[in-house]
Structure formats: structure tokens, C-alpha cells
Scaffold this active site. Structure first.
Site, PDB file in Angstrom:
ATOM      1  N   LYS A  92       0.855  -1.192   0.000  1.00 58.86           N
ATOM      2  CA  LYS A  92       0.000   0.000   0.000  1.00 58.86           C
ATOM      3  C   LYS A  92       0.879   1.226   0.000  1.00 58.86           C
ATOM      4  O   LYS A  92       1.827   1.324   0.782  1.00 58.86           O
ATOM      5  CB  LYS A  92      -0.877  -0.003   1.274  1.00 58.86           C
ATOM      6  CG  LYS A  92      -1.814   1.183   1.355  1.00 58.86           C
ATOM      7  CD  LYS A  92      -3.091   0.930   0.587  1.00 58.86           C
ATOM      8  CE  LYS A  92      -3.860   2.199   0.265  1.00 58.86           C
ATOM      9  NZ  LYS A  92      -3.383   2.889  -0.983  1.00 58.86           N
ATOM     10  N   GLN A 113       7.263   3.802   3.861  1.00 61.72           N
ATOM     11  CA  GLN A 113       5.853   3.409   3.895  1.00 61.72           C
ATOM     12  C   GLN A 113       5.643   2.131   4.708  1.00 61.72           C
ATOM     13  O   GLN A 113       4.609   1.967   5.350  1.00 61.72           O
ATOM     14  CB  GLN A 113       5.365   3.212   2.445  1.00 61.72           C
ATOM     15  CG  GLN A 113       3.863   3.294   2.275  1.00 61.72           C
ATOM     16  CD  GLN A 113       3.355   4.720   2.155  1.00 61.72           C
ATOM     17  OE1 GLN A 113       3.917   5.521   1.428  1.00 61.72           O
ATOM     18  NE2 GLN A 113       2.295   5.051   2.865  1.00 61.72           N
ATOM     19  N   LYS A 128       5.354   1.691  -3.135  1.00 55.49           N
ATOM     20  CA  LYS A 128       5.270   3.044  -3.691  1.00 55.49           C
ATOM     21  C   LYS A 128       5.527   2.956  -5.185  1.00 55.49           C
ATOM     22  O   LYS A 128       6.200   2.034  -5.647  1.00 55.49           O
ATOM     23  CB  LYS A 128       6.336   3.928  -3.053  1.00 55.49           C
ATOM     24  CG  LYS A 128       6.018   5.396  -3.087  1.00 55.49           C
ATOM     25  CD  LYS A 128       5.139   5.796  -1.924  1.00 55.49           C
ATOM     26  CE  LYS A 128       4.666   7.217  -2.025  1.00 55.49           C
ATOM     27  NZ  LYS A 128       4.029   7.648  -0.767  1.00 55.49           N
ATOM     28  N   ASP A 168       0.051  10.700  -4.491  1.00 51.66           N
ATOM     29  CA  ASP A 168       1.170  11.350  -3.803  1.00 51.66           C
ATOM     30  C   ASP A 168       1.367  12.653  -4.594  1.00 51.66           C
ATOM     31  O   ASP A 168       0.424  13.096  -5.284  1.00 51.66           O
ATOM     32  CB  ASP A 168       2.418  10.426  -3.811  1.00 51.66           C
ATOM     33  CG  ASP A 168       3.495  10.864  -2.827  1.00 51.66           C
ATOM     34  OD1 ASP A 168       3.406  10.504  -1.648  1.00 51.66           O
ATOM     35  OD2 ASP A 168       4.435  11.598  -3.220  1.00 51.66           O
ATOM     36  N   THR A 212      -4.331  13.568   5.269  1.00 55.59           N
ATOM     37  CA  THR A 212      -2.906  13.698   5.600  1.00 55.59           C
ATOM     38  C   THR A 212      -2.678  14.973   6.421  1.00 55.59           C
ATOM     39  O   THR A 212      -2.014  14.952   7.463  1.00 55.59           O
ATOM     40  CB  THR A 212      -2.041  13.691   4.327  1.00 55.59           C
ATOM     41  OG1 THR A 212      -2.453  12.593   3.517  1.00 55.59           O
ATOM     42  CG2 THR A 212      -0.568  13.542   4.657  1.00 55.59           C
ATOM     43  N   ASN A 243      -2.358  19.439  -1.555  1.00 48.99           N
ATOM     44  CA  ASN A 243      -3.381  18.813  -0.727  1.00 48.99           C
ATOM     45  C   ASN A 243      -2.986  18.729   0.757  1.00 48.99           C
ATOM     46  O   ASN A 243      -3.765  19.072   1.642  1.00 48.99           O
ATOM     47  CB  ASN A 243      -3.653  17.428  -1.341  1.00 48.99           C
ATOM     48  CG  ASN A 243      -4.318  16.487  -0.397  1.00 48.99           C
ATOM     49  OD1 ASN A 243      -3.656  15.810   0.375  1.00 48.99           O
ATOM     50  ND2 ASN A 243      -5.627  16.462  -0.428  1.00 48.99           N
ATOM     51  N   SER A 379      -6.795   5.869   3.763  1.00 50.46           N
ATOM     52  CA  SER A 379      -6.883   4.975   2.601  1.00 50.46           C
ATOM     53  C   SER A 379      -7.298   3.573   3.051  1.00 50.46           C
ATOM     54  O   SER A 379      -8.105   2.908   2.395  1.00 50.46           O
ATOM     55  CB  SER A 379      -5.527   4.871   1.884  1.00 50.46           C
ATOM     56  OG  SER A 379      -5.349   5.956   1.008  1.00 50.46           O
TER      57      SER A 379
END
Ligand code: GLU
Length: 447
Positions: A92, A113, A128, A168, A212, A243, A379
Site C-alpha cells: 500500500k 511506507q 510506492k 502522492d 494527511t 493537498n 486509505s
């Protein structure tokens, strides 16, 4: 901060096996520096060569992405998906579309991650992906054709139980839409759980867009609480204007703080009255323009072209742009100007020299793999909703996010104490994330 002598040869091996991948080396070094004491308490991790295995991705995919631009010219980009570790769940992690992308960037992100996702407490492994494609200045039609070509290769490697990409830098709702559409078309499956960050009309989750930034702000709020403090009345600086930055500024305002500066790669805006977040949303999310146009609306605001945002005095700094945006000198400047807390919305935004400055100054420093885990955690909540074909309310989902961030904070805080580094969230995050993944890997045997 040095690497323990038992771990040093593993780091040397990583350098030898992955030449030139400087960001990956940096991310590995930062984690390995925390692991010496873990091997003392857990000799089984050394016997099973867990650190060596964790540093080697399970699978790395590199592919050609050909597409045709609006003028009819053929363009060629490079696509990546690094499936790093699936001990805790399907791979993920997001995909980054940016001209700086190469294998070393994707591997640093994929490596971080693993531990970030472990800290969320949710069943997700680490991966990723991305491309050196630059969405800036491209038409919607060009972005669509690129995404379709990218997915025409990627689809065979992903799936709701295998690998679940998301956004991302350079990948937001528009790109996820084109990617999902092409996946659906090629596979003939309406498989919501294959991507996250989807639109609200087609399987997306409320709060994912905000997650985030909101999560990073909740994390800083927890760090402040430990010090009997809060956001109330604090002057904040939030780099970036994408974002993560936008929703960090929004949550800071809701918690009583004031953000006076934000930026893009060309310069920064200083607005002493507090950044007008709705205007930033309009400029960035709708018009897709540069942040300098903010100063056209507010004459009192200053645009500093090419300026360094970290020279703006603040009590809370939230780097939310990209890797290595705060160096040792910037960190010293922040501390000198009265900064008491740093929460990383971006991945690895502070250089090792900068991290040392924050830790030596004993300010509240929340590293990205803990502080920005709210995005990927939400997510995972999107995946939960998809799995039971449900959709939750905004308030319920935000409450879940806040609980997750509180848990991550207390896990890091307690682990740091247990490992003799009270208040050091770097140690806490690295050790807690690592142990969870390591235990699962031991259980699975040598695979
Ligand atoms: N790109 C985000 C991160 O760095 C989110 C990934 C996701 O939602 O899978 O964690």
C-alpha cells in the site's frame, strides 16, 4: 546518532547494492540508527536476518510509458512500482508523478511506507510507485492518455489483495479517476479496493482528501498536549500549497492557530492576517495556478519569489512540500526564531542535519512516518468501506482518523521511553513500526 556496530555492515551492504540512490540510503540510515537496542532485546530478529530482508524490496517493477501529446508527438516516460513489504497486508502506498522521480526516490518512499503503515495498526504492507512524468502544464487530455498508458502496464501487478496504489505528489483525484477507469476497462472488474483516493461518487471515502493534513495536525496537537500546550494562538508556517498543506492549514485554523505562510517551488506567500485557505483552494485545486497569484487578491500579503519559507518566525512548523526541504541551517533558524514544534506532513522533509538540530533542541519533533500516517490510514479506511460496500459519514471517519493519530502518538511516545529515548519520536516511530513488521516476518519463516 550513529549506527550500532552490529547494524553497520547491513547499511554498508545497502550502499553497495543500491549505488547512487541517495534518498533511499538516507531513509534506510535513519531507521537503522534506531535499531541497535532492538536487536539486544530481540536476538531472533538478527538470527532471521530481518533487517537485511526488510531493506531488500520484495519486487521492483520498472516499465516504459509511451503516450502521445496534444501536438501528436510521441513521449516516453518511465514508470515504477516498488512492492517493498507485504508482511502486514497488501502493498500500500501512493504514486508520485514528478520529473525528479527515479528508482532511489520511489525506494525511499516505499521503505518509509512499510513502517508508517505498520504504525497505523491497520493491515497494510508497504509499496510506492510513480513516474518521471510532469503533470505541470499538461492538458487534461494529455494527463488522461498518460494515465491510461501507465495503467495498461500496471494493472497486471495490482489488485485489492495484492497491491493498492493511491496518490502522492502530482497524483490527485483527476489522475486516480483516469487510472481507475482504465483498470476497470482492461480487467472488466469494478474492483473498488484496487486504488484509494477515489471520487466520492465512485467508491471514495469522505475525509481521504483532508486526511494527511488533518492527521499531521492532530499528531502535533498530541505532542503539544504532552507539553501542556495547544495550537490556541500559535503562529504557524506550513510549506507547500498542495493537498497536504491546504488541509493542514485548515485544521490548524480549526484548532485556534494561525498560518502566516505557505509556498510552492517558486516562492512563498506571507500573510500576517492568516492565510485565506479558501483562496488557496481556489488557486490550487480549481484553477491549478501558482501560489504567487494569492498576492493579486490581497494587497497586504507579500509574495517572496525564490524565498526560503523557513526564515519566517513561527512557533509551529509543518513542512508539507517534499523531501529534504529543511536543512541544518533552516532548522537552526526555526529554533532560534522560537519554533517549539515540527510536524512533518511531507515524507522525509528534514535532512539528517536538520533532524539533529530539532532533537538536540528538545523541541517536539514528529517525523513524517508517524505524523503524516493519517493519509494512508484513511486509505485503509476507504478499503474497509469498499470491502463491505459501505460509506461512512464525515464525522465518523474523521473521528476514526483522530483515534488512529492518537494511537500512533502514544505508541511512539511509549516506545521511545521504553528504549531509553524519552520524547524522541524518531526512535519511537522507527522501533515500533519495525517490531510489528519483524514479528510478522519471523512468524512467516524465510520467505
Ligand atoms: N502518498 C501518501 C503517503 O505518503 C498516501 C498513500 C496512500 O494513501 O496509500 O503516505
Amino acid at each position: 546518532m550513529g549506527i550500532d556496530e552490529k547494524v553497520e555492515p547491513i547499511y554498508k551492504e545497502v550502499l553497495d547494492r543500491n549505488p547512487g540512490e541517495v534518498e533511499f540510503h538516507q531513509a534506510v540510515r535513519e531507521v537503522l540508527e534506531s535499531l541497535g537496542p532492538v536487536l539486544v532485546k530481540h536476538p531472533e530478529f538478527a538470527d532471521h536476518k530481518i533487517i537485511e530482508r526488510i531493506c531488500e524490496p520484495e519486487r521492483q517493477i520498472i516499465f516504459r510509458v509511451p503516450w502521445v501529446d496534444d501536438k501528436g508527438n510521441v513521449q516516453i516516460n518511465r514508470g515504477f512500482r516498488v512492492e517493498f513489504n507485504s508482511a502486514l497486508g497488501p502493498y500500500k502506498g501512493g504514486m508520485r508523478f514528478h520529473p525528479s522521480v527515479y528508482l532511489g526516490i520511489i525506494k525511499f518512499l516505499g521503505f518509509e511506507q512499510i513502517f508508517k503503515n505498520a504504525l497505523t495498526g491497520l493491515p497494510i504492507g508497504g509499496g510506492k510507485g510513480g513516474s518521471d512524468f510532469d503533470p505541470k502544464g499538461k492538458s487534461d487530455a494529455e494527463v488522461m492518455r498518460f494515465c491510461q498508458s501507465f495503467m495498461t502496464e500496471l494493472y497486471r501487478h495490482i489488485g485489492e489483495h495484492t497491491d493498492v496504489p493511491a496518490g502522492d505528489i502530482g497524483v490527485g483525484g483527476r489522475e486516480i479517476g483516469y487510472l481507475f477507469g482504465q483498470y476497470k476497462r482492461i480487467t472488466n472488474r469494478w474492483e473498488a479496493g484496487v486504488l484509494t483516493g477515489k471520487g466520492l461518487d465512485w467508491g471514495g471515502s469522505l475525509v481521504r482528501t483532508e486526511a494527511t493534513g488533518y492527521g499531521a495536525t492532530f499528531f502535533v496537537d498530541e505532542m503539544l498536549k504532552v507539553r501542556n500546550d495547544s495550537f490556541e494562538g500559535k503562529t504557524c508556517v506550513v510549506s507547500g500549497s498542495g493537498n497536504v498543506s491546504i488541509y493542514t492549514m485548515e485544521k490548524i485554523a480549526q484548532l485556534g492557530g494561525k498560518t502566516v505562510a505557505c509556498s510552492d517551488s517558486n516562492g512563498y506567500i506571507y500573510d500576517e492576517k492568516g492565510i485565506d485557505i479558501e483562496l488557496v483552494k481556489q488557486i490550487k485545486e480549481i484553477e491549478r495556478r501558482r501560489i504567487k497569484v494569492y498576492a493579486n487578491t490581497y494587497k497586504h500579503a507579500k509574495y517572496i519569489s525564490g524565498g526560503n519559507i523557513w526564515e519566517v518566525p513561527c512557533q509551529v512548523a509543518m513542512p508539507s512540500a517534499t523531501q529534504n526541504e529543511i536543512n541544518g541551517k533552516d532548522a537552526k533558524e526555526l529554533v532560534k526564531n522560537g519554533c517549539i514544534a515540527v510536524g512533518e506532513g511531507a515524507n522525509m522533509p528534514t535532512t539528517p542535519e536538520g533532524v539533529k538540530v530539532f532533537l538536540d533542541a528538545n523541541i517536539a519533533y514528529g517525523p513524517g512516518k508517524a505524523a503524516n500516517a493519517g493519509g494512508v490510514a484513511t486509505s485503509a479506511l476507504e478499503m474497509q468501506q469498499n470491502a463491505c460496500r459501505d460509506s461512512w459519514t464525515f464525522d465518523y471517519t474523521e473521528k476514526r482518523l483522530q483515534d488512529i493519530m492518537r494511537n500512533i502518538h502514544s505508541t511512539c511516545y511509549e516506545t521511545a521511553e521504553e528504549y531509553g529515548a524519552p520524547g524522541n519520536y524518531v526512535t519511537g516511530a522507527n522501533v515500533a513500526g519495525f517490531i510489528k513488521v519483524a514479528n510478522a516476518m519471523v512468524a512467516f519463516g524465510v520467505i
